[in-house]
Design a protein around this motif. Sequence first.
Motif, PDB file in Angstrom:
ATOM      1  N   PRO A 189       0.844  -1.200   0.000  1.00 46.07           N
ATOM      2  CA  PRO A 189       0.000   0.000   0.000  1.00 46.07           C
ATOM      3  C   PRO A 189       0.880   1.251   0.000  1.00 46.07           C
ATOM      4  N   LYS A 190       0.351   2.334  -0.516  1.00 50.86           N
ATOM      5  CA  LYS A 190       1.142   3.566  -0.627  1.00 50.86           C
ATOM      6  C   LYS A 190       1.652   4.032   0.728  1.00 50.86           C
ATOM      7  N   ASP A 191       0.810   3.929   1.768  1.00 50.71           N
ATOM      8  CA  ASP A 191       1.194   4.427   3.090  1.00 50.71           C
ATOM      9  C   ASP A 191       2.199   3.511   3.786  1.00 50.71           C
ATOM     10  N   GLN A 192       2.415   2.317   3.237  1.00 50.66           N
ATOM     11  CA  GLN A 192       3.397   1.391   3.801  1.00 50.66           C
ATOM     12  C   GLN A 192       4.337   0.914   2.687  1.00 50.66           C
ATOM     13  N   CYS A 193       4.820   1.866   1.928  1.00 52.00           N
ATOM     14  CA  CYS A 193       5.602   1.525   0.731  1.00 52.00           C
ATOM     15  C   CYS A 193       6.997   1.029   1.062  1.00 52.00           C
ATOM     16  N   GLY A 194       7.467   1.287   2.287  1.00 54.41           N
ATOM     17  CA  GLY A 194       8.827   0.894   2.633  1.00 54.41           C
ATOM     18  C   GLY A 194       9.881   1.653   1.854  1.00 54.41           C
ATOM     19  N   LEU A 195       9.460   2.780   1.232  1.00 60.55           N
ATOM     20  CA  LEU A 195      10.372   3.599   0.411  1.00 60.55           C
ATOM     21  C   LEU A 195      11.114   2.729  -0.606  1.00 60.55           C
ATOM     22  N   CYS A 196      10.347   1.828  -1.239  1.00 57.94           N
ATOM     23  CA  CYS A 196      10.961   0.860  -2.149  1.00 57.94           C
ATOM     24  C   CYS A 196      11.531   1.517  -3.404  1.00 57.94           C
ATOM     25  N   CYS A 197      11.197   2.776  -3.657  1.00 57.36           N
ATOM     26  CA  CYS A 197      11.755   3.469  -4.829  1.00 57.36           C
ATOM     27  C   CYS A 197      13.281   3.514  -4.795  1.00 57.36           C
ATOM     28  N   ILE A 198      13.848   3.472  -3.599  1.00 53.74           N
ATOM     29  CA  ILE A 198      15.303   3.575  -3.493  1.00 53.74           C
ATOM     30  C   ILE A 198      15.994   2.367  -4.112  1.00 53.74           C
ATOM     31  N   ASP A 199      15.237   1.291  -4.340  1.00 51.38           N
ATOM     32  CA  ASP A 199      15.805   0.101  -4.984  1.00 51.38           C
ATOM     33  C   ASP A 199      15.886   0.245  -6.504  1.00 51.38           C
ATOM     34  N   TYR A 200      15.337   1.340  -7.020  1.00 52.95           N
ATOM     35  CA  TYR A 200      15.297   1.545  -8.482  1.00 52.95           C
ATOM     36  C   TYR A 200      15.870   2.919  -8.810  1.00 52.95           C
ATOM     37  N   PRO A 201      17.185   3.057  -8.828  1.00 53.18           N
ATOM     38  CA  PRO A 201      17.814   4.374  -9.013  1.00 53.18           C
ATOM     39  C   PRO A 201      17.578   5.002 -10.373  1.00 53.18           C
ATOM     40  N   ASP A 202      17.050   4.246 -11.330  1.00 49.05           N
ATOM     41  CA  ASP A 202      16.633   4.804 -12.619  1.00 49.05           C
ATOM     42  C   ASP A 202      15.177   4.468 -12.911  1.00 49.05           C
ATOM     43  N   GLY A 203      14.396   4.222 -11.865  1.00 52.61           N
ATOM     44  CA  GLY A 203      13.015   3.837 -12.049  1.00 52.61           C
ATOM     45  C   GLY A 203      12.871   2.359 -12.354  1.00 52.61           C
ATOM     46  N   LYS A 204      11.636   1.870 -12.302  1.00 55.79           N
ATOM     47  CA  LYS A 204      11.350   0.451 -12.522  1.00 55.79           C
ATOM     48  C   LYS A 204      10.743   0.265 -13.904  1.00 55.79           C
ATOM     49  N   ALA A 205      11.402  -0.536 -14.726  1.00 55.10           N
ATOM     50  CA  ALA A 205      10.965  -0.732 -16.113  1.00 55.10           C
ATOM     51  C   ALA A 205       9.680  -1.553 -16.172  1.00 55.10           C
ATOM     52  N   VAL A 206       8.793  -1.161 -17.087  1.00 50.10           N
ATOM     53  CA  VAL A 206       7.561  -1.903 -17.364  1.00 50.10           C
ATOM     54  C   VAL A 206       7.579  -2.293 -18.836  1.00 50.10           C
ATOM     55  N   HIS A 207       7.459  -3.590 -19.121  1.00 44.83           N
ATOM     56  CA  HIS A 207       7.517  -4.081 -20.498  1.00 44.83           C
ATOM     57  C   HIS A 207       6.143  -4.568 -20.950  1.00 44.83           C
ATOM     58  N   ASN A 208       5.888  -4.446 -22.242  1.00 44.19           N
ATOM     59  CA  ASN A 208       4.648  -4.997 -22.788  1.00 44.19           C
ATOM     60  C   ASN A 208       4.836  -6.479 -23.105  1.00 44.19           C
ATOM     61  N   GLN A 209       3.828  -7.091 -23.663  1.00 44.07           N
ATOM     62  CA  GLN A 209       3.882  -8.538 -23.906  1.00 44.07           C
ATOM     63  C   GLN A 209       4.903  -8.908 -24.976  1.00 44.07           C
ATOM     64  N   GLU A 210       5.310  -7.933 -25.776  1.00 44.80           N
ATOM     65  CA  GLU A 210       6.336  -8.192 -26.795  1.00 44.80           C
ATOM     66  C   GLU A 210       7.747  -7.967 -26.261  1.00 44.80           C
ATOM     67  N   GLY A 211       7.837  -7.636 -24.961  1.00 50.52           N
ATOM     68  CA  GLY A 211       9.147  -7.432 -24.356  1.00 50.52           C
ATOM     69  C   GLY A 211       9.703  -6.031 -24.530  1.00 50.52           C
ATOM     70  N   GLN A 212       8.932  -5.126 -25.107  1.00 53.23           N
ATOM     71  CA  GLN A 212       9.394  -3.749 -25.298  1.00 53.23           C
ATOM     72  C   GLN A 212       9.184  -2.960 -24.016  1.00 53.23           C
ATOM     73  N   ARG A 213      10.204  -2.178 -23.627  1.00 50.44           N
ATOM     74  CA  ARG A 213      10.068  -1.329 -22.446  1.00 50.44           C
ATOM     75  C   ARG A 213       9.125  -0.181 -22.780  1.00 50.44           C
ATOM     76  N   LEU A 214       7.947  -0.173 -22.176  1.00 59.53           N
ATOM     77  CA  LEU A 214       6.913   0.778 -22.539  1.00 59.53           C
ATOM     78  C   LEU A 214       6.871   1.984 -21.597  1.00 59.53           C
ATOM     79  N   PHE A 215       7.004   1.733 -20.287  1.00 57.36           N
ATOM     80  CA  PHE A 215       6.981   2.806 -19.300  1.00 57.36           C
ATOM     81  C   PHE A 215       8.074   2.586 -18.265  1.00 57.36           C
ATOM     82  N   THR A 216       8.282   3.600 -17.460  1.00 61.01           N
ATOM     83  CA  THR A 216       9.180   3.518 -16.305  1.00 61.01           C
ATOM     84  C   THR A 216       8.405   4.020 -15.099  1.00 61.01           C
TER      85      THR A 216
END
Length: 293
Positions: A189-216
């Motif tokens: 949950p947002k209020d208990q995020c554990g500040l997990c963003c710090i584990d992704y110093p360039d953001g967390k990649a999101v890929h579509n079903q074809e394996g293309q990086r679509l969002f961060t």
Amino acid sequence: MQFALGPVLYYWSAQKMRDFYTQVAASPAQVVYLGETVCPKRREWRLPDYLAVAHELREAGKTVVLSTMTLLESPADLRELRRHCDNGEFTVEANDIGAVGLLHEQGLPFVAGPAINCYNPRTLKKLATLGMQRWVMPVELSRDWLAELLDQPEVQDIRSAFEVEVFAFGHLPLAWSARCFTARSENRPKDQCGLCCIDYPDGKAVHNQEGQRLFTLNGIQTQSGSRYNLINELPSMAGLVDCVRLSPQAEGTFDWLARFHANSGGECPVALEPNDSNGYWLKLAGIEQVETA
């Protein structure tokens, strides 16, 4: 043409931030933006820390700008915004229209950040009358759009009152939400995020079903999956753009800054990498990559 380093958009440790800005002081960047613009829970650095670094960078010859939050969600966020606007020394980048209002009330000049919705000459003129001294163009707009806007008579009348800055390198900030998508991707949950963003110093990649990086994913901010890279478009900015912004990345920022600096006039073009894009500037879909060198 000046080169600017935008605010760090990701959640980095205090030591990583310190190391980064030590390198910034010795870099060819003329303008440096400082501040947390994404999430108020990221508290490795607070305003006094940014101000201390701002003084160091100013002594190193940099023009320093303090950047404000883009999405204000609580009274605490508003108090923090007021502290930025009341700093008394450094120009502020307003990333929310509320910041524009506060700065105008105090008669202070400001930079209008890329999240401010400014798409027509009337809005641009209004911001200039409120005290805008530099305008960062929204990231999804093109060179042709910029040229046409600046050519409008009502903008020509005030063109000398402000500079134009373009976001030219990095994952593009596309949207902000009250939800934290990085936390949600880890079933937190947002209020208990554990500040997990710090584990992704360039953001967390999101890929579509074809394996293309679509969002961060970057906390409450959604960015482009591709890295926007206008290094070979610098010659096309002549006469239109006063300042070119590079968004800090976890690695390689200063190498790319040196390449941009070397290619100011198109003398040293660089082959774009597979995940680079430049579509928006060329009036195409943002994810497109066109080699124009």
